[in-house]
Design a protein around this motif. Structure first.
Motif, mmCIF file in Angstrom:
data_model
loop_
_atom_site.group_PDB
_atom_site.id
_atom_site.type_symbol
_atom_site.label_atom_id
_atom_site.label_comp_id
_atom_site.label_asym_id
_atom_site.label_seq_id
_atom_site.Cartn_x
_atom_site.Cartn_y
_atom_site.Cartn_z
ATOM 1 N N ARG A 119 6.401 6.502 -1.233
ATOM 2 C CA ARG A 119 6.094 5.071 -1.251
ATOM 3 C C ARG A 119 4.587 4.943 -1.014
ATOM 4 N N LEU A 120 3.894 4.246 -1.905
ATOM 5 C CA LEU A 120 2.430 4.262 -1.974
ATOM 6 C C LEU A 120 1.814 2.940 -1.530
ATOM 7 N N ALA A 121 0.746 3.017 -0.728
ATOM 8 C CA ALA A 121 -0.069 1.851 -0.392
ATOM 9 C C ALA A 121 -1.348 1.901 -1.215
ATOM 10 N N ALA A 122 -1.676 0.801 -1.883
ATOM 11 C CA ALA A 122 -2.837 0.787 -2.773
ATOM 12 C C ALA A 122 -3.310 -0.645 -2.971
ATOM 13 N N SER A 123 -4.477 -0.768 -3.563
ATOM 14 C CA SER A 123 -4.991 -2.087 -3.922
ATOM 15 C C SER A 123 -4.476 -2.469 -5.308
#
Length: 303
Positions: free
Chosen positions: A162-166
């Motif tokens: 699960r990825l956190a990104a802008s």
């Protein structure tokens, strides 16, 4: 888009007073971008020139790229650290494969800026500050993740990541889609937590703290908090990303007036490897040390 001739002449006329003042200056005006690494690099340049007895004046952390770049071209400042890959956007040549090679990217932006703007790119640092994906170190060890090939394999195998990104990282063709195209995977958008802005400190904290189940994060490869937050950066072996190596960029007229600039800065930037720049950034962003003090200590160590 072509600029109408009357607007081009107006812009030239508007820039003439600044250029005239620049020619009359007896000090090199040093600037940098507003981010933490920009401030650190700006202080390194300023202190190195002062030690070489080049008269210098500081206007550090002036603003984002467009502000600092415009100030340099207009002659309002004389020198600041820029990244080679940004030449792709300055000259609307994003598709050129040269930007994915350190040597070719540097040679191309150096030539283009010299021809178009009489700007000189001095020797660069061997530290590619580009977009990357990092995962929690415990997960990387458990799943044997070290490269983007490994990351793509795990994406395709199930719903572990699960990825956190802008939003920019997710949507820009040069960011996540470039990784997906090069490594043959598609990251499910429903498993991406999009955070406002482009602050990698927020995405890294999300992964480190498992916010909303996040265990991977958009990062820049020289981010100082990567090691402190126990993240592992996935190596981009296929060069999906453009190369962004920092280098001092100076107006040719000022370099001709103060030729000591180049030999003063070349040995400094030559020592800024990826690991060393990441460590220096950590002293600022993690340990809270003033960038000027970090820069001075680094230069003292070089002798």
């Amino acid at each position: 888009m072509h600029i109408p001739r009357r607007l081009a002449l107006a812009a030239l006329a508007a820039g003439m007073p600044a250029l005239a003042r620049a020619q009359a200056r007896d000090k090199v005006v040093i600037s940098s971008k507003i981010d933490a690494e920009g401030g650190l690099l700006g202080h390194l340049i300023l202190l190195a020139l002062e030690r070489a007895r080049v008269p210098a004046e500081a206007r550090l952390q002036l603003g984002p790229t467009r502000i600092v770049r415009a100030a340099l071209i207009a002659g309002e400042i004389d020198l600041y650290p820029e990244y080679t890959g940004n030449g792709a956007f300055f000259f609307n040549r994003e598709a050129d494969p040269a930007w994915r090679s350190p040597d070719a990217a540097y040679d191309l932006v150096k030539r283009l800026d010299a021809e178009a703007n009489r700007l000189v790119w001095l020797p660069r640092a061997p530290a590619d500050n580009t977009w990357a994906i990092a995962v929690r170190r415990d997960l990387a060890g458990r799943e044997r993740l070290s490269t983007m090939e490994d990351f793509a394999r795990l994406v395709q195998a199930g719903d572990t990541l699960r990825l956190a990104a802008s939003a920019e990282f997710v949507e820009s063709a040069a960011a996540l889609p470039a990784f997906e195209g090069s490594y043959g995977f598609r990251f499910p958008r429903e498993r991406i937590v999009v955070l406002p802005g482009g602050d990698t400190s927020a995405t890294m904290r999300a992964a480190a703290q498992r916010m909303n189940g996040v265990n991977a994060a958009m990062v820049y490869t020289t981010d100082g908090a990567i090691d402190a937050l126990e993240l592992a950066v996935m190596t981009d072996n296929r060069r999906a990303q453009l190369v962004f190596e920092p280098a001092p960029v100076v107006r040719q007229a000022m370099l001709e007036r103060f030729p000591a600039i180049a030999p003063a800065l070349a040995p400094v930037f030559a020592q800024l490897s990826l690991e060393r720049l990441r460590s220096l950034n950590a002293q600022v962003t993690v340990e809270g040390r003033p960038p000027q003090a970090v820069a001075r200590r680094f230069l003292d160590g070089l002798g």
